[in-house]
Motif scaffolding. Sequence first.
Motif, mmCIF file in Angstrom:
data_model
loop_
_atom_site.group_PDB
_atom_site.id
_atom_site.type_symbol
_atom_site.label_atom_id
_atom_site.label_comp_id
_atom_site.label_asym_id
_atom_site.label_seq_id
_atom_site.Cartn_x
_atom_site.Cartn_y
_atom_site.Cartn_z
ATOM 1 N N PRO A 170 0.852 -1.184 0.000
ATOM 2 C CA PRO A 170 0.000 0.000 0.000
ATOM 3 C C PRO A 170 0.892 1.239 0.000
ATOM 4 O O PRO A 170 2.068 1.164 0.377
ATOM 5 N N GLY A 171 0.343 2.361 -0.411
ATOM 6 C CA GLY A 171 1.154 3.570 -0.381
ATOM 7 C C GLY A 171 1.341 4.105 1.023
ATOM 8 O O GLY A 171 2.433 4.516 1.419
ATOM 9 N N ASP A 172 0.277 4.081 1.811
ATOM 10 C CA ASP A 172 0.225 4.705 3.121
ATOM 11 C C ASP A 172 0.815 3.795 4.203
ATOM 12 O O ASP A 172 0.351 2.663 4.378
ATOM 13 N N PRO A 173 1.816 4.266 4.968
ATOM 14 C CA PRO A 173 2.340 3.463 6.078
ATOM 15 C C PRO A 173 1.268 3.064 7.085
ATOM 16 O O PRO A 173 1.325 1.973 7.659
ATOM 17 N N LEU A 174 0.272 3.925 7.311
ATOM 18 C CA LEU A 174 -0.784 3.584 8.262
ATOM 19 C C LEU A 174 -1.717 2.518 7.707
ATOM 20 O O LEU A 174 -2.309 1.752 8.465
ATOM 21 N N ARG A 175 -1.842 2.448 6.383
ATOM 22 C CA ARG A 175 -2.623 1.353 5.797
ATOM 23 C C ARG A 175 -1.860 0.039 5.964
ATOM 24 O O ARG A 175 -2.462 -1.006 6.202
ATOM 25 N N ALA A 176 -0.541 0.083 5.838
ATOM 26 C CA ALA A 176 0.267 -1.114 6.084
ATOM 27 C C ALA A 176 0.085 -1.588 7.522
ATOM 28 O O ALA A 176 -0.077 -2.787 7.787
ATOM 29 N N LYS A 177 0.101 -0.655 8.449
ATOM 30 C CA LYS A 177 -0.101 -0.979 9.867
ATOM 31 C C LYS A 177 -1.485 -1.585 10.091
ATOM 32 O O LYS A 177 -1.620 -2.588 10.805
ATOM 33 N N PHE A 178 -2.507 -0.998 9.477
ATOM 34 C CA PHE A 178 -3.874 -1.502 9.617
ATOM 35 C C PHE A 178 -3.990 -2.934 9.106
ATOM 36 O O PHE A 178 -4.574 -3.797 9.762
ATOM 37 N N ILE A 179 -3.429 -3.206 7.926
ATOM 38 C CA ILE A 179 -3.503 -4.544 7.335
ATOM 39 C C ILE A 179 -2.809 -5.558 8.239
ATOM 40 O O ILE A 179 -3.329 -6.648 8.501
ATOM 41 N N ALA A 180 -1.618 -5.198 8.708
ATOM 42 C CA ALA A 180 -0.859 -6.115 9.557
ATOM 43 C C ALA A 180 -1.627 -6.445 10.837
ATOM 44 O O ALA A 180 -1.698 -7.608 11.256
ATOM 45 N N GLU A 181 -2.199 -5.436 11.458
ATOM 46 C CA GLU A 181 -2.887 -5.645 12.732
ATOM 47 C C GLU A 181 -4.227 -6.353 12.561
ATOM 48 O O GLU A 181 -4.640 -7.121 13.437
ATOM 49 N N LYS A 182 -4.900 -6.115 11.438
ATOM 50 C CA LYS A 182 -6.226 -6.692 11.234
ATOM 51 C C LYS A 182 -6.177 -8.121 10.697
ATOM 52 O O LYS A 182 -6.976 -8.973 11.087
ATOM 53 N N PHE A 183 -5.219 -8.414 9.808
ATOM 54 C CA PHE A 183 -5.259 -9.672 9.075
ATOM 55 C C PHE A 183 -4.143 -10.661 9.434
ATOM 56 O O PHE A 183 -4.282 -11.856 9.152
ATOM 57 N N LEU A 184 -3.032 -10.205 9.989
ATOM 58 C CA LEU A 184 -1.884 -11.084 10.185
ATOM 59 C C LEU A 184 -1.721 -11.508 11.634
ATOM 60 O O LEU A 184 -2.165 -10.829 12.556
#
Length: 232
Positions: A19-33
């Motif tokens: 993703p472009g946004d670092p906060l979107r990367a954080k969201f994905i990691a915390e929600k799905f991984l």
Amino acid sequence: MTPHINAKPGQIAKTVLMPGDPLRAKFIAEKFLTNVELVNTVRNVFMYTGLYKGKPITVAASGMGVPSIGIYSYELFKFYDVDRIVRIGSAGAYTADLKLYDVVLVNEAYTDSHAYAEMVLGQKTHVLRPSAKLNAQLLENALKLGIDVTVGRIHTQDVFYSSRPLEKTIEISKAIAVEMESFALFANAKKLGKEAACLLTISDNLITHEETSSEERETKFSQMMEIALELA
């Protein structure tokens, strides 16, 4: 380690979602991984490695624009031996037929400038394509998940605040949507013999003037995320 990534050898998975946004990367990691580890913090361009359904995957922010994703994707491919990168980003629709939150799978990326391709590939081209194999896998994932996907050409634009009339831009690009990164990702993959693809979620429509908020772009593009995560 590179000047832009401080992850240690072995901390980056073979498959990377960008993703472009670092906060979107954080969201994905915390929600799905699960078993998530923050493996890069340089310039606050967060990268996380964890497990999705028991399989390793990395979610790495790319920043905005061709130069930024060009640096990060090249270093991941070249120095961290990543096999495939899927950009998962937002896009502005060039057609009223695309609605907010629609998912687009890119089959061609058009750019106004051939500079990146000339510098990286040694050729003057305005159009590059993703991995056909990876696109087929993503389409299969979408089908299994019951998610509708529109396949089409996108415009990788270097200038966000352009003075060129929108109608002229659409006529030249022949694209269904606009974003700012995919062309560079495809160029690096071609140069290094790797696989790359791009899934986009429509965040705004330049014809109807509908748009999402910054919070929605960070947290509510889940269908695109789920399709890509199935590659783990």
